[in-house]
Design a protein around this motif. Structure first.
Motif, PDB file in Angstrom:
ATOM      1  N   LEU A  58       0.834  -1.208   0.000  1.00 54.45           N
ATOM      2  CA  LEU A  58       0.000   0.000   0.000  1.00 54.45           C
ATOM      3  C   LEU A  58       0.865   1.254   0.000  1.00 54.45           C
ATOM      4  CD1 LEU A  58      -2.863  -0.944   2.495  1.00 54.45           C
ATOM      5  CD2 LEU A  58      -3.037  -0.663   0.020  1.00 54.45           C
ATOM      6  N   GLY A  59       1.928   1.223   0.789  1.00 60.04           N
ATOM      7  CA  GLY A  59       2.818   2.386   0.818  1.00 60.04           C
ATOM      8  C   GLY A  59       3.459   2.641  -0.530  1.00 60.04           C
ATOM      9  N   ALA A  60       3.925   1.573  -1.183  1.00 60.33           N
ATOM     10  CA  ALA A  60       4.539   1.734  -2.505  1.00 60.33           C
ATOM     11  C   ALA A  60       3.519   2.245  -3.521  1.00 60.33           C
ATOM     12  CB  ALA A  60       5.119   0.404  -2.970  1.00 60.33           C
ATOM     13  N   ALA A  61       2.294   1.714  -3.446  1.00 65.24           N
ATOM     14  CA  ALA A  61       1.253   2.173  -4.374  1.00 65.24           C
ATOM     15  C   ALA A  61       0.924   3.645  -4.139  1.00 65.24           C
ATOM     16  CB  ALA A  61      -0.003   1.316  -4.216  1.00 65.24           C
ATOM     17  N   GLY A  62       0.880   4.047  -2.856  1.00 74.09           N
ATOM     18  CA  GLY A  62       0.598   5.441  -2.554  1.00 74.09           C
ATOM     19  C   GLY A  62       1.666   6.376  -3.101  1.00 74.09           C
ATOM     20  N   LEU A  63       2.937   5.955  -3.008  1.00 73.16           N
ATOM     21  CA  LEU A  63       4.015   6.787  -3.543  1.00 73.16           C
ATOM     22  C   LEU A  63       3.960   6.875  -5.065  1.00 73.16           C
ATOM     23  CD1 LEU A  63       7.004   5.620  -1.289  1.00 73.16           C
ATOM     24  CD2 LEU A  63       5.718   7.767  -1.132  1.00 73.16           C
ATOM     25  N   VAL A  64       3.704   5.748  -5.718  1.00 72.62           N
ATOM     26  CA  VAL A  64       3.667   5.742  -7.186  1.00 72.62           C
ATOM     27  C   VAL A  64       2.483   6.547  -7.701  1.00 72.62           C
ATOM     28  CG1 VAL A  64       3.369   4.264  -9.208  1.00 72.62           C
ATOM     29  CG2 VAL A  64       4.911   3.562  -7.374  1.00 72.62           C
ATOM     30  N   LEU A  65       1.326   6.422  -7.020  1.00 72.78           N
ATOM     31  CA  LEU A  65       0.111   7.114  -7.470  1.00 72.78           C
ATOM     32  C   LEU A  65      -0.019   8.515  -6.891  1.00 72.78           C
ATOM     33  CD1 LEU A  65      -2.395   4.115  -7.112  1.00 72.78           C
ATOM     34  CD2 LEU A  65      -1.260   4.924  -9.201  1.00 72.78           C
ATOM     35  N   HIS A  66       0.966   8.926  -6.097  1.00 78.50           N
ATOM     36  CA  HIS A  66       0.945  10.254  -5.462  1.00 78.50           C
ATOM     37  C   HIS A  66      -0.289  10.419  -4.575  1.00 78.50           C
ATOM     38  CE1 HIS A  66       4.279  11.319  -8.087  1.00 78.50           C
ATOM     39  NE2 HIS A  66       3.559  10.933  -9.138  1.00 78.50           N
ATOM     40  N   ARG A  67      -0.526   9.400  -3.743  1.00 82.50           N
ATOM     41  CA  ARG A  67      -1.626   9.435  -2.776  1.00 82.50           C
ATOM     42  C   ARG A  67      -1.022   9.399  -1.369  1.00 82.50           C
ATOM     43  NH1 ARG A  67      -6.453   7.521  -5.070  1.00 82.50           N
ATOM     44  NH2 ARG A  67      -6.552   8.302  -7.218  1.00 82.50           N
TER      45      ARG A  67
ATOM     46  N   ASN B  82      -2.238   9.899   1.605  1.00 83.86           N
ATOM     47  CA  ASN B  82      -3.015   9.191   2.630  1.00 83.86           C
ATOM     48  C   ASN B  82      -2.813   7.679   2.530  1.00 83.86           C
ATOM     49  OD1 ASN B  82      -4.021  11.624   3.543  1.00 83.86           O
ATOM     50  ND2 ASN B  82      -5.877  11.513   2.302  1.00 83.86           N
ATOM     51  N   LEU B  83      -2.828   7.167   1.297  1.00 86.68           N
ATOM     52  CA  LEU B  83      -2.625   5.734   1.099  1.00 86.68           C
ATOM     53  C   LEU B  83      -1.215   5.332   1.534  1.00 86.68           C
ATOM     54  CD1 LEU B  83      -3.880   3.136  -0.029  1.00 86.68           C
ATOM     55  CD2 LEU B  83      -2.920   3.719  -2.260  1.00 86.68           C
ATOM     56  N   ALA B  84      -0.231   6.170   1.228  1.00 87.34           N
ATOM     57  CA  ALA B  84       1.141   5.877   1.633  1.00 87.34           C
ATOM     58  C   ALA B  84       1.280   5.873   3.153  1.00 87.34           C
ATOM     59  CB  ALA B  84       2.090   6.894   1.012  1.00 87.34           C
ATOM     60  N   ALA B  85       0.581   6.781   3.831  1.00 85.72           N
ATOM     61  CA  ALA B  85       0.653   6.842   5.293  1.00 85.72           C
ATOM     62  C   ALA B  85       0.029   5.606   5.930  1.00 85.72           C
ATOM     63  CB  ALA B  85      -0.045   8.104   5.786  1.00 85.72           C
ATOM     64  N   VAL B  86      -1.116   5.191   5.411  1.00 82.44           N
ATOM     65  CA  VAL B  86      -1.754   3.972   5.936  1.00 82.44           C
ATOM     66  C   VAL B  86      -0.839   2.771   5.723  1.00 82.44           C
ATOM     67  CG1 VAL B  86      -3.697   2.381   5.647  1.00 82.44           C
ATOM     68  CG2 VAL B  86      -4.095   4.847   5.646  1.00 82.44           C
ATOM     69  N   GLY B  87      -0.242   2.697   4.547  1.00 83.68           N
ATOM     70  CA  GLY B  87       0.671   1.594   4.270  1.00 83.68           C
ATOM     71  C   GLY B  87       1.870   1.593   5.200  1.00 83.68           C
ATOM     72  N   ALA B  88       2.433   2.771   5.469  1.00 78.86           N
ATOM     73  CA  ALA B  88       3.581   2.857   6.364  1.00 78.86           C
ATOM     74  C   ALA B  88       3.219   2.402   7.774  1.00 78.86           C
ATOM     75  CB  ALA B  88       4.124   4.281   6.378  1.00 78.86           C
ATOM     76  N   ALA B  89       2.013   2.768   8.234  1.00 77.73           N
ATOM     77  CA  ALA B  89       1.581   2.356   9.569  1.00 77.73           C
ATOM     78  C   ALA B  89       1.414   0.839   9.657  1.00 77.73           C
ATOM     79  CB  ALA B  89       0.264   3.057   9.919  1.00 77.73           C
ATOM     80  N   LEU B  90       0.797   0.257   8.627  1.00 74.34           N
ATOM     81  CA  LEU B  90       0.643  -1.202   8.623  1.00 74.34           C
ATOM     82  C   LEU B  90       2.000  -1.895   8.575  1.00 74.34           C
ATOM     83  CD1 LEU B  90      -2.372  -1.911   6.222  1.00 74.34           C
ATOM     84  CD2 LEU B  90      -2.224  -2.424   8.664  1.00 74.34           C
ATOM     85  N   ALA B  91       2.903  -1.381   7.745  1.00 76.30           N
ATOM     86  CA  ALA B  91       4.222  -1.990   7.639  1.00 76.30           C
ATOM     87  C   ALA B  91       4.960  -1.916   8.972  1.00 76.30           C
ATOM     88  CB  ALA B  91       5.031  -1.297   6.543  1.00 76.30           C
ATOM     89  N   ALA B  92       4.858  -0.792   9.659  1.00 78.88           N
ATOM     90  CA  ALA B  92       5.521  -0.653  10.960  1.00 78.88           C
ATOM     91  C   ALA B  92       4.943  -1.629  11.978  1.00 78.88           C
ATOM     92  CB  ALA B  92       5.384   0.784  11.454  1.00 78.88           C
ATOM     93  N   ALA B  93       3.601  -1.782  11.969  1.00 77.68           N
ATOM     94  CA  ALA B  93       2.977  -2.730  12.893  1.00 77.68           C
ATOM     95  C   ALA B  93       3.426  -4.161  12.593  1.00 77.68           C
ATOM     96  CB  ALA B  93       1.456  -2.622  12.791  1.00 77.68           C
ATOM     97  N   GLY B  94       3.485  -4.512  11.308  1.00 76.61           N
ATOM     98  CA  GLY B  94       3.940  -5.856  10.948  1.00 76.61           C
ATOM     99  C   GLY B  94       5.369  -6.107  11.357  1.00 76.61           C
ATOM    100  N   LEU B  95       6.252  -5.108  11.150  1.00 81.05           N
ATOM    101  CA  LEU B  95       7.649  -5.263  11.551  1.00 81.05           C
ATOM    102  C   LEU B  95       7.778  -5.405  13.059  1.00 81.05           C
ATOM    103  CD1 LEU B  95       9.759  -2.859   9.300  1.00 81.05           C
ATOM    104  CD2 LEU B  95       9.798  -5.360   9.358  1.00 81.05           C
ATOM    105  N   ALA B  96       6.953  -4.677  13.795  1.00 76.82           N
ATOM    106  CA  ALA B  96       7.001  -4.783  15.248  1.00 76.82           C
ATOM    107  C   ALA B  96       6.634  -6.199  15.704  1.00 76.82           C
ATOM    108  CB  ALA B  96       6.054  -3.757  15.874  1.00 76.82           C
ATOM    109  N   LEU B  97       5.611  -6.773  15.069  1.00 72.43           N
ATOM    110  CA  LEU B  97       5.227  -8.144  15.423  1.00 72.43           C
ATOM    111  C   LEU B  97       6.338  -9.131  15.057  1.00 72.43           C
ATOM    112  CD1 LEU B  97       1.483  -8.175  14.263  1.00 72.43           C
ATOM    113  CD2 LEU B  97       2.335  -8.217  16.617  1.00 72.43           C
ATOM    114  N   VAL B  98       6.943  -8.947  13.891  1.00 74.40           N
ATOM    115  CA  VAL B  98       8.048  -9.819  13.493  1.00 74.40           C
ATOM    116  C   VAL B  98       9.193  -9.691  14.493  1.00 74.40           C
ATOM    117  CG1 VAL B  98       9.809 -10.249  11.741  1.00 74.40           C
ATOM    118  CG2 VAL B  98       7.464  -9.789  11.041  1.00 74.40           C
ATOM    119  N   ALA B  99       9.494  -8.467  14.932  1.00 74.18           N
ATOM    120  CA  ALA B  99      10.586  -8.247  15.878  1.00 74.18           C
ATOM    121  C   ALA B  99      10.329  -8.970  17.189  1.00 74.18           C
ATOM    122  CB  ALA B  99      10.763  -6.750  16.121  1.00 74.18           C
TER     123      ALA B  99
END
Length: 487
Positions: free
Chosen positions: A323-332, A334-351
């Motif tokens: 989602l973050g990559a799509a938001g950056l490519v599409l210049h969105r 809000n979508l990039a921010a949501v993607g970054a938050a999800l990615a951070a949460a996933g990395l925290a769980l992996v950690a």
């Protein structure tokens, strides 16, 4: 059959074979003939009498067998058994390798029996659906089949299901045997493979040739390839996918103009094809993460499913990453921010999951950081790796275009040019077909193994290896009875 059963290995049951000791041989012969039980074997046991004779024959130079006193006995290579115990000396004398091999296997299984008084018992694994048939065969010999609880910490062996998905099973077993608790991905993996092959081999004419090859394989032609007959659905699927992609590209033995372009011309819109391939690959990776989460749950429960990089945590991170990559490519933003938050949460769980599996302290922290870096890098490189679908699709289209341009160029130069054009078209098409079929097949396999299966499986199971030895032919069995030992 429900999809939940289609995508799981054949259910296995731990069983005990309980028979009168005097009927042990007959029961083992019936088990070997049924071919549906994997009996426990004694490890590193000394070879028995039949095995010793078999070893002597296999290491002894070939010599003509002495003339038998009775009817002639042909030398046999495939293992076989007789109901009554044959005379081992006679078998060795006449170099009957097949019956000696069968007797050696029977001796090995018999050593695994536990004898208590007049009763003998053997343990093993049997498909649940085969238990009634096996119980009837044992009852005829005075024995019984008893279900057991699996030993603690021991997983049953894995047998993938037969049926339509069996043609795609070699894709999975070439990579490794799935653990018994995991999902059997045979038919999804097969569909994924043929779709990726079709994207790279997109030509309706070339796909039709593959379909003809599948039909020939189905009919057992040529005969030297008859052993691969069961793979004909695999070849047919690849041909159908290539035809569909060729229709979308407007390719029929190249840009011949026979078909209109329904979606895009690969050579005219390479960037669009590359973007579509990456998006397609991201979708496949998300599905692989979801299937991996199911496998982690089956293997270790909800905790492992939540924190594993190939489980729920990895899925959350990858969805956020995409989602973050799509938001950056599409210049969105809000979508990039949501993607970054999800990615951070996933990395925290992996950690959390990685750190809990370490010894803790600074070493555990360093290992966690390295693993997180690997997760991030793999997410990007594995997604971009699917760009090869478009790259090799472009290569295939370029080769076909080159052959077609040469063909049309020669065709306008008189009769000799027409002959040269036909020769160029046939030879060029054959060469590009062979080269690109090989390349597309290898590259699709590489994507299947390294990008998808690496997320599905963290461990390897053990294949189910039932013991199967057929009975000797009736006429030959009668001859063996004449030379059976008194015991």
């Amino acid at each position: 059959m429900p999809w939940s059963e289609v995508m799981t290995p054949v259910p296995m049951r731990r069983v005990a074979v309980v028979v009168p000791h005097e009927a042990l041989r007959v029961s083992l012969v019936r088990i070997a003939e049924a071919g549906c039980v994997e009996l426990d074997r004694v490890e590193e046991a000394a070879p028995g009498a039949a095995a010793q004779r078999l070893q002597r024959l296999q290491t002894r130079p070939e010599a003509p067998a002495p003339a038998p006193s009775g009817p002639a006995r042909p030398t046999r290579e495939a293992a076989a058994l007789t109901v009554l115990a044959p005379d081992l000396d006679t078998l060795e004398e006449h170099r009957d390798l097949g019956l000696l091999a069968g007797e050696a296997q029977l001796e090995e299984r018999a050593r695994g029996a536990v004898v208590r008084g007049e009763v003998a018992g053997l343990a093993g694994w049997c498909p649940a659906a085969e238990m009634p048939r096996l119980a009837r065969r044992l009852a005829a010999a005075g024995g019984a089949l008893v279900p057991l609880r699996p030993p603690p910490g021991v997983d049953p062996p894995t047998q993938l299901r037969s049926g339509p998905s069996a043609a795609f099973a070699p894709l999975v077993t070439t990579y490794g045997t799935p653990p018994y608790t995991d999902v059997d991905p045979s038919w999804p993996a097969g569909i994924t493979y043929v779709v990726m092959f079709g994207i790279m081999f997109g030509d309706a004419g070339h796909g039709a040739l593959l379909l003809l090859g599948a039909l020939a394989l189905r009919l057992g032609r040529p005969r030297r390839l008859a052993r691969y007959r069961r793979l004909w659905p695999f070849l047919a699927g690849a041909g159908a996918a290539a035809m569909l992609a060729g229709v979308a590209y407007g390719e029929f033995f190249g840009p011949t103009g026979v078909l209109p372009v329904l979606w895009l011309n690969p050579l005219a819109s390479p960037a669009r094809l590359l973007a579509a391939a990456v998006v397609f690959g991201a979708g496949l990776l998300a599905l692989a993460h979801a299937a991996g989460a199911v496998n982690r749950w089956r293997e270790g429960g909800p905790g492992k499913a939540l924190y594993a990089a190939s489980g729920g945590a990895g899925l959350v991170f990858f969805l956020g990453f995409a989602l973050g990559a799509a938001g950056l490519v599409l210049h969105r933003p809000n979508l990039a921010a949501v993607g970054a938050a999800l990615a951070a949460a996933g990395l925290a769980l992996v950690a959390v999951g990685v750190f809990r599996a370490t010894t803790g302290g600074f070493a555990g922290l360093a290992e966690t950081v390295v693993r997180l870096f690997d997760v991030v890098v793999r997410a990007g490189t594995n997604t971009l790796s699917f760009a090869r679908l478009a790259a090799f699709g472009l290569t295939h289209a370029a080769l076909a275009d080159l052959v077609w341009r040469g063909t049309t160029g020669l065709a306008g130069r008189g009769a000799a040019g027409v002959v040269g054009a036909v020769a160029l078209f046939v030879l060029g098409t054959a060469a590009s077909f062979a080269l690109e079929a090989l390349v597309a097949g290898v590259q699709a396999l590489r994507l299947e193994f390294y990008e998808i299966f690496s997320r599905l499986f963290e461990a390897e199971g053990r294949p189910f290896c039932p013991w199967h030895v057929p009975l000797a032919a009736p006429a030959e069995a009668e001859r063996k009875v004449a030379t059976c030992s008194p015991g």
